[in-house]
Motif scaffolding. Sequence first.
Motif, PDB file in Angstrom:
ATOM      1  N   ALA A 272      10.722   2.137   1.637  1.00 60.34           N
ATOM      2  CA  ALA A 272      11.720   1.380   0.873  1.00 60.34           C
ATOM      3  C   ALA A 272      11.599  -0.113   1.150  1.00 60.34           C
ATOM      4  CB  ALA A 272      13.121   1.877   1.226  1.00 60.34           C
ATOM      5  N   ALA A 273      11.381  -0.464   2.417  1.00 59.07           N
ATOM      6  CA  ALA A 273      11.257  -1.881   2.776  1.00 59.07           C
ATOM      7  C   ALA A 273      10.022  -2.506   2.134  1.00 59.07           C
ATOM      8  CB  ALA A 273      11.193  -2.022   4.293  1.00 59.07           C
ATOM      9  N   GLN A 274       8.912  -1.779   2.126  1.00 54.24           N
ATOM     10  CA  GLN A 274       7.699  -2.291   1.492  1.00 54.24           C
ATOM     11  C   GLN A 274       7.903  -2.461  -0.013  1.00 54.24           C
ATOM     12  OE1 GLN A 274       3.750  -0.797   2.907  1.00 54.24           O
ATOM     13  NE2 GLN A 274       4.983   0.675   4.052  1.00 54.24           N
TER      14      GLN A 274
ATOM     15  N   TYR B  51       8.162  -5.228  -4.841  1.00 52.89           N
ATOM     16  CA  TYR B  51       8.683  -5.084  -6.208  1.00 52.89           C
ATOM     17  C   TYR B  51      10.197  -5.311  -6.223  1.00 52.89           C
ATOM     18  CZ  TYR B  51       4.285  -2.430  -6.272  1.00 52.89           C
ATOM     19  OH  TYR B  51       2.980  -2.029  -6.119  1.00 52.89           O
ATOM     20  N   PRO B  52      10.627  -6.514  -5.918  1.00 52.44           N
ATOM     21  CA  PRO B  52      12.078  -6.773  -5.845  1.00 52.44           C
ATOM     22  C   PRO B  52      12.784  -6.668  -7.188  1.00 52.44           C
ATOM     23  CG  PRO B  52      10.853  -8.828  -5.701  1.00 52.44           C
ATOM     24  CD  PRO B  52       9.832  -7.732  -5.632  1.00 52.44           C
ATOM     25  N   ASP B  53      12.030  -6.639  -8.268  1.00 60.21           N
ATOM     26  CA  ASP B  53      12.638  -6.609  -9.608  1.00 60.21           C
ATOM     27  C   ASP B  53      13.043  -5.216 -10.058  1.00 60.21           C
ATOM     28  OD1 ASP B  53       9.725  -6.208  -9.606  1.00 60.21           O
ATOM     29  OD2 ASP B  53       9.969  -5.938 -11.773  1.00 60.21           O
ATOM     30  N   LEU B  54      12.596  -4.173  -9.365  1.00 61.59           N
ATOM     31  CA  LEU B  54      12.871  -2.815  -9.828  1.00 61.59           C
ATOM     32  C   LEU B  54      14.321  -2.437  -9.533  1.00 61.59           C
ATOM     33  CD1 LEU B  54       9.637  -0.817  -8.934  1.00 61.59           C
ATOM     34  CD2 LEU B  54      10.309  -1.857 -11.101  1.00 61.59           C
TER      35      LEU B  54
ATOM     36  N   TYR C 184      10.293  11.769  -0.091  1.00 63.44           N
ATOM     37  CA  TYR C 184      10.270  10.310  -0.020  1.00 63.44           C
ATOM     38  C   TYR C 184      10.000   9.866   1.417  1.00 63.44           C
ATOM     39  CZ  TYR C 184      11.511   5.472  -1.009  1.00 63.44           C
ATOM     40  OH  TYR C 184      11.473   4.106  -1.164  1.00 63.44           O
ATOM     41  N   GLY C 185       9.283   8.742   1.560  1.00 63.95           N
ATOM     42  CA  GLY C 185       8.847   8.280   2.868  1.00 63.95           C
ATOM     43  C   GLY C 185       9.884   7.584   3.721  1.00 63.95           C
TER      44      GLY C 185
ATOM     45  N   PRO D 239       0.826  -1.219   0.000  1.00 62.81           N
ATOM     46  CA  PRO D 239       0.000   0.000   0.000  1.00 62.81           C
ATOM     47  C   PRO D 239       0.857   1.265   0.000  1.00 62.81           C
ATOM     48  CG  PRO D 239       0.112  -0.886   2.205  1.00 62.81           C
ATOM     49  CD  PRO D 239       0.872  -1.856   1.329  1.00 62.81           C
ATOM     50  N   ILE D 240       1.598   1.456  -1.085  1.00 63.46           N
ATOM     51  CA  ILE D 240       2.449   2.638  -1.208  1.00 63.46           C
ATOM     52  C   ILE D 240       2.122   3.359  -2.510  1.00 63.46           C
ATOM     53  CG2 ILE D 240       4.326   1.652   0.173  1.00 63.46           C
ATOM     54  CD1 ILE D 240       5.768   0.932  -2.405  1.00 63.46           C
TER      55      ILE D 240
END
Length: 231
Positions: A127-129, A134-137, A121-122, A91-92
């Motif tokens: 970043a952890a979420q 989305y580990p592929d980005l 930026y949050g 949920p980002i």
Amino acid sequence: MAGLALVLALAAVAAVLLAGPGSRMGWWSYRTALGSILVWAAYGALAAAALSLIALIFGGRRGLAALALVLSLAAFLPPFLFRRTAQSVPPIHDVTTDTENPPPFVAVLERRAGAANPAEYGGPEIAAQQRKGYPDLRPATLADPPPRAFARALEAARGQGWEIVAAVPAEGRIEATDTTRWFGFKDDVVVRVKPEGTGSRVDVRSLSRVGRSDVGKNASRIRAYLTALGS
């Protein structure tokens, strides 16, 4: 019963078709569209489907019942897929290829005045979420020197149909705004090109102006852009 099913199915289809455009035209808020209109459209579609099946099983105006069943399934599918996608992504609403040093927004800040989501930026939590969802980005690495890489990055941005807000070769910065088709949401994008080795590194950040969750839109936008950049 078949007639009632058809009326419910048509109402559900109309609600689904009008939810986004109605929000864009200011008839209701996007929260109303997502939280009420699409929800009730799904319920109405299920009710229409149930009545259609009863009419088909027990006879009577089977043609109308079949039509109502098809329409009810068509009305149910978009809300169902939307909800399923929303539950499967973090949920980002701020996604970037560099979570440690995200490309900053400069030129679009004036356009974002009054936006519900800040441009800052949050931090580590977001970043952890993102890494989990989305580990592929990852950044794009190009063999081209920065000037050539910048030209390619700008061409790819234009190819996505984005509105280019700023293109500053000296800073390796491209800023743009993308408008979603259905709801007309305004999402902002910044691309950063910088030297890396004998080539260039390209980072992208995509940020929604409204909404706690982007339902995966920013990540898919970055993927599409990087694919175009690499082609």
